[in-house]
Design an enzyme around this catalytic site. Structure first.
Site, PDB file in Angstrom:
ATOM      1  N   ARG A 275       0.818  -1.222   0.000  1.00 43.14           N
ATOM      2  CA  ARG A 275       0.000   0.000   0.000  1.00 43.14           C
ATOM      3  C   ARG A 275       0.851   1.271   0.000  1.00 43.14           C
ATOM      4  O   ARG A 275       0.327   2.381  -0.104  1.00 43.14           O
ATOM      5  CB  ARG A 275      -0.922   0.020   1.221  1.00 43.14           C
ATOM      6  CG  ARG A 275      -1.901  -1.131   1.263  1.00 43.14           C
ATOM      7  CD  ARG A 275      -2.769  -1.024   2.485  1.00 43.14           C
ATOM      8  NE  ARG A 275      -3.619   0.143   2.422  1.00 43.14           N
ATOM      9  CZ  ARG A 275      -4.818   0.178   1.881  1.00 43.14           C
ATOM     10  NH1 ARG A 275      -5.316  -0.909   1.346  1.00 43.14           N
ATOM     11  NH2 ARG A 275      -5.525   1.284   1.873  1.00 43.14           N
TER      12      ARG A 275
ATOM     13  N   TRP B   8       2.710   6.061   1.719  1.00 39.67           N
ATOM     14  CA  TRP B   8       2.851   6.493   0.328  1.00 39.67           C
ATOM     15  C   TRP B   8       2.597   7.993   0.371  1.00 39.67           C
ATOM     16  O   TRP B   8       1.480   8.433   0.643  1.00 39.67           O
ATOM     17  CB  TRP B   8       1.825   5.783  -0.555  1.00 39.67           C
ATOM     18  CG  TRP B   8       1.985   6.055  -2.015  1.00 39.67           C
ATOM     19  CD1 TRP B   8       2.831   5.421  -2.875  1.00 39.67           C
ATOM     20  CD2 TRP B   8       1.248   7.000  -2.800  1.00 39.67           C
ATOM     21  NE1 TRP B   8       2.675   5.933  -4.141  1.00 39.67           N
ATOM     22  CE2 TRP B   8       1.717   6.898  -4.129  1.00 39.67           C
ATOM     23  CE3 TRP B   8       0.249   7.928  -2.519  1.00 39.67           C
ATOM     24  CZ2 TRP B   8       1.219   7.681  -5.161  1.00 39.67           C
ATOM     25  CZ3 TRP B   8      -0.252   8.703  -3.551  1.00 39.67           C
ATOM     26  CH2 TRP B   8       0.241   8.579  -4.858  1.00 39.67           C
TER      27      TRP B   8
ATOM     28  N   GLU C  58      -2.651  -2.593 -21.946  1.00 38.74           N
ATOM     29  CA  GLU C  58      -2.280  -3.235 -20.680  1.00 38.74           C
ATOM     30  C   GLU C  58      -0.838  -3.754 -20.737  1.00 38.74           C
ATOM     31  O   GLU C  58      -0.086  -3.630 -19.766  1.00 38.74           O
ATOM     32  CB  GLU C  58      -3.281  -4.364 -20.382  1.00 38.74           C
ATOM     33  CG  GLU C  58      -2.985  -5.216 -19.174  1.00 38.74           C
ATOM     34  CD  GLU C  58      -2.881  -4.435 -17.862  1.00 38.74           C
ATOM     35  OE1 GLU C  58      -3.229  -3.254 -17.823  1.00 38.74           O
ATOM     36  OE2 GLU C  58      -2.395  -5.025 -16.889  1.00 38.74           O
TER      37      GLU C  58
ATOM     38  N   GLU D 172       5.485   0.143 -15.974  1.00 39.72           N
ATOM     39  CA  GLU D 172       5.437   0.318 -14.523  1.00 39.72           C
ATOM     40  C   GLU D 172       6.446  -0.539 -13.772  1.00 39.72           C
ATOM     41  O   GLU D 172       6.919  -0.137 -12.714  1.00 39.72           O
ATOM     42  CB  GLU D 172       4.020   0.146 -13.956  1.00 39.72           C
ATOM     43  CG  GLU D 172       3.500  -1.265 -13.872  1.00 39.72           C
ATOM     44  CD  GLU D 172       2.127  -1.338 -13.184  1.00 39.72           C
ATOM     45  OE1 GLU D 172       1.290  -2.115 -13.660  1.00 39.72           O
ATOM     46  OE2 GLU D 172       1.900  -0.637 -12.188  1.00 39.72           O
TER      47      GLU D 172
ATOM     48  N   LYS E 226      -0.378   0.062  -4.346  1.00 39.17           N
ATOM     49  CA  LYS E 226      -1.400  -0.867  -4.828  1.00 39.17           C
ATOM     50  C   LYS E 226      -2.781  -0.259  -4.811  1.00 39.17           C
ATOM     51  O   LYS E 226      -3.564  -0.438  -5.716  1.00 39.17           O
ATOM     52  CB  LYS E 226      -1.360  -2.121  -3.964  1.00 39.17           C
ATOM     53  CG  LYS E 226      -2.336  -3.201  -4.381  1.00 39.17           C
ATOM     54  CD  LYS E 226      -1.773  -3.997  -5.513  1.00 39.17           C
ATOM     55  CE  LYS E 226      -2.709  -5.070  -6.030  1.00 39.17           C
ATOM     56  NZ  LYS E 226      -2.425  -5.358  -7.447  1.00 39.17           N
TER      57      LYS E 226
HETATM   58  C1  F6R Z   1      -1.451  -1.348 -12.651  1.00 35.73           C
HETATM   59  C2  F6R Z   1      -2.428  -1.239 -11.571  1.00 35.73           C
HETATM   60  C3  F6R Z   1      -3.204   0.027 -11.461  1.00 35.73           C
HETATM   61  C4  F6R Z   1      -4.628  -0.268 -10.943  1.00 35.73           C
HETATM   62  C5  F6R Z   1      -5.389   1.042 -10.709  1.00 35.73           C
HETATM   63  C6  F6R Z   1      -6.809   0.785 -10.267  1.00 35.73           C
HETATM   64  O1  F6R Z   1      -0.822  -2.593 -12.641  1.00 35.73           O
HETATM   65  O2  F6R Z   1      -2.575  -2.121 -10.780  1.00 35.73           O
HETATM   66  O3  F6R Z   1      -3.246   0.688 -12.679  1.00 35.73           O
HETATM   67  O4  F6R Z   1      -5.293  -1.056 -11.882  1.00 35.73           O
HETATM   68  O5  F6R Z   1      -4.728   1.802  -9.740  1.00 35.73           O
HETATM   69  O6  F6R Z   1      -6.855   0.032  -9.099  1.00 35.73           O
HETATM   70  P1  F6R Z   1      -8.170  -0.763  -8.689  1.00 35.73           P
HETATM   71  O7  F6R Z   1      -8.390  -1.830  -9.695  1.00 35.73           O
HETATM   72  O8  F6R Z   1      -7.879  -1.303  -7.330  1.00 35.73           O
HETATM   73  O9  F6R Z   1      -9.296   0.226  -8.709  1.00 35.73           O
END
Ligand code: F6R
Length: 604
Positions: free
Chosen positions: A27, A74, A479, A486, A599
């Site tokens: 996180r 973060w 993607e 990243e 995350k």
């Molecule tokens: C990239 C990644 C991010 C998430 C984005 C949305 O690998 O994980 O781009 O997809 O921050 O997060 P969620 O799906 O948790 O809303």
């Protein structure tokens, strides 16, 4: 973003706090800290850097005490320094606080606290909270009342946990940022997310916005901000700690890529009805969506790409569907009303941009459905309907297994919507159902036979990497590029293949490999576009079945089993995940915790 852990128990808290911080590091990992309540008052240890750095610096002997809090950060306000690390205290060090979220009115609170004589030592918004609590204590309020009064002053989003010197109590409040309680035989945990304490207990209570809890070794009180008792029931989560560990893999991301046959089987379990040539979605029987006329997707990052994938399948089925970045939705979305189904795709269910867009959609009268991985997440509370992807915990910051499960769930949802809105099933439903049945095996074959590591090594060190695709291959290209940039920190872009000739071709050189995704939909056009780049010197890597025409001209090939276009893109995506992973491993990047990322992005 930012992970909170708190412990009130019968034994020393420090070990479970450090374990919690390690489990929560996905996180945020700019800095970390703990505060322990012991005979000498509150002892705080914190520093910039990862949790391991904090762990090595801890003097466990001086950190005995059954009540404690910890935090992994973060950064939002102020750089990742020791001073800005949490826990934060007031000037007397009698109050310690950890916080996730953003206090929007912190500047004015800081100004009035300064005027009252308080001195601040950090750049953070959080530091106002312990000072506010102290101010109310100085004014004569009892500890619990002082905590509530301080919380009442805050504007913005927060999950806050506080402790006061001399008390065996934790106070916590939630507004807009996640907070869960864990209950074990020896006491209680407070945390931003369940994996924090999964080694100790799987009995949890998800707090809701406006909740305030008071936790003592012998009990916990759930109340609203005014202090009225509220009913919050424990539930048992089904994730196990081993699932949340790395097992034989060097990185969570690699493990999670390899978990896809299992996570997809879990997602599909009981949801395919071959006899009825249909899908079975719990809570969504035929007729669920007959009032709906159009669909809008909202999501961010990888989840946005999954949404785009679903929207192509829905548009192909004749359902008017648009896809929107959640952070742009409020300023640029087409109108929505009660005949609009807004589908919010979010792994964590806690992404602030997505939650805000969901609330906006609800305000417009739309029906909001969330496709998420996390039971009890905020998205599940904001939405009218919930479709769980059942992927299990995803710890690597880069989303992998959750993307494939999201996309597959959206294909199933496309079938339900197609029937309800158009009266017809998806055009190739029969083939899709058959391929879905064996899809986990097809993914397994990709994992067993991939050449991703060799290709990643061969093309390491190029100037840029371009990913192209058309139709369902387009979100996969986006993607693929997102994952590559990243975790490798190398420049990568995804394009609709037809778009290359409208500008990006100017960037193409022998030092810019083009990775082309072939799904079986309009492949000839993709091949033409790929050749246009190859003619200008770019090495061409084709992601397609063994006997595909593209293999005759490609410089390299990542094979996928021959399946329907709806699933071919997802198999190609597994190859691209592995390509990115091995490139990042070759460059020795921090694969599970790429720089500057977190995350769960709970700020807007
Ligand atoms: C990239 C990644 C991010 C998430 C984005 C949305 O690998 O994980 O781009 O997809 O921050 O997060 P969620 O799906 O948790 O809303």
């Amino acid at each position: 973003m930012c992970g909170i852990i708190g412990r009130v128990g019968r034994d020393d808290a420090i070990e479970s706090l450090v374990t919690g911080l390690e489990n929560l590091e996905y996180r945020g990992y700019d800095s970390a800290g703990v505060a322990i309540q012991n005979g000498a008052g509150i002892k705080v240890e914190k520093r910039s850097g990862k949790v391991t750095e904090l762990k090595h610096a801890l003097d466990y002997g001086s950190l005995d005490g059954e009540v404690g809090i910890g935090h992994t950060r973060w950064s939002t306000h102020g750089p990742p320094t020791d001073e800005n690390a949490h826990p934060h205290t007031d000037s007397t060090r009698d109050v310690a606080v950890v916080h996730n979220g953003i206090i929007e009115n912190y500047a004015s609170l800081k100004e009035s606290l300064r005027a009252a004589g308080h001195t601040f030592t950090s750049d953070t918004d959080t530091e106002v909270i312990p000072h506010l609590i102290q101010q109310y204590l100085d004014e004569g309020l009892e500890p619990e009342a002082a905590f509530r009064a301080a919380i009442e002053d805050l504007e913005g989003s927060y999950a806050v946990t506080a402790m006061l010197a001399g008390e065996h109590v934790l106070y916590a409040a939630r507004q807009g940022s996640p907070l869960v309680v864990g209950l074990d035989e020896d006491g209680f945990f407070l945390a931003s997310d369940v994996p924090a304490f999964l080694e100790y207990t799987d009995d949890v209570v998800y707090l809701e916005d406006g909740d305030v809890v008071v936790v003592r070794p012998d009990g916990i009180e759930f109340t609203d901000l005014a202090g009225n008792a509220i009913d919050r029931r424990p539930e048992t989560v089904e994730w196990d700690p081993e699932q949340a560990g790395k097992g034989e893999f060097d990185h969570f991301m690699h493990k999670e890529i390899h978990e896809q046959p299992t996570s997809l089987a879990q997602a599909l379990e009981g949801r395919l009805d071959h006899d009825a040539h249909d899908v079975t979605l719990e809570h969504f029987p035929p007729g669920t969506f007959t009032d709906i006329e159009r669909v809008q997707f909202i999501a961010c990052g990888t989840s946005y790409h999954a949404g785009l994938y679903g929207s192509i399948a829905m548009n192909n089925a004749g359902i008017p569907t648009t896809t929107h970045l959640a952070n742009e939705y409020e300023v640029s979305a087409p109108p929505a009303d009660e005949h609009t189904l807004v589908i919010a795709v979010t792994q964590s269910g806690e992404t602030a941009d997505t939650l805000s867009a969901m609330r906006h959609a609800r305000d417009q009268g739309a029906r909001v459905l969330t496709v998420t991985n996390v039971v009890g997440s905020t998205a599940t509370r904001v939405a009218d309907d919930v479709l769980l992807i059942r992927a299990g915990p995803e710890i690597g910051v880069a989303a992998t297994k959750t993307f494939s499960s999201q996309a597959v769930m959206l294909l199933l949802l496309a079938q339900r919507l197609s029937q309800d809105l158009t009266g017809a099933s998806l055009a190739n439903l029969e083939a899709l159902l058959a391929d879905l049945q064996s899809f986990p095996d097809a993914v397994e074959r990709v994992l067993e036979t991939t050449d991703g590591r060799r290709l990643a090594t061969q093309y390491l060190g190029c100037q840029s990497y371009f990913f192209i695709g058309r139709g369902l291959g387009f979100p996969v290209a986006l993607e693929g590029a997102l994952k590559f940039k990243e975790i490798t920190y190398e420049h990568a872009e995804g394009f609709a293949s037809g778009e290359l000739k409208h500008g990006p071709l100017a960037l193409v050189t022998p030092d810019t490999p083009v990775i082309a995704v072939f799904t079986g939909q309009e492949d000839t056009k993709v091949l033409n576009n790929a050749e246009e780049a190859q003619t200008r010197g770019a090495p061409l890597i084709a992601v397609c079945p063994e006997d595909h025409q593209a293999t005759t001209i490609a410089d390299a090939h990542l094979p996928i089993p021959d399946v329907t276009p709806e699933l071919a893109g997802l198999l190609a995506n597994v190859q691209l995940q592995l390509l990115s992973y091995h490139a990042a491993a070759g460059l020795e990047r921090a694969i599970d915790k790429p720089r500057n990322l977190a995350k769960s992005v709970t700020v807007q």
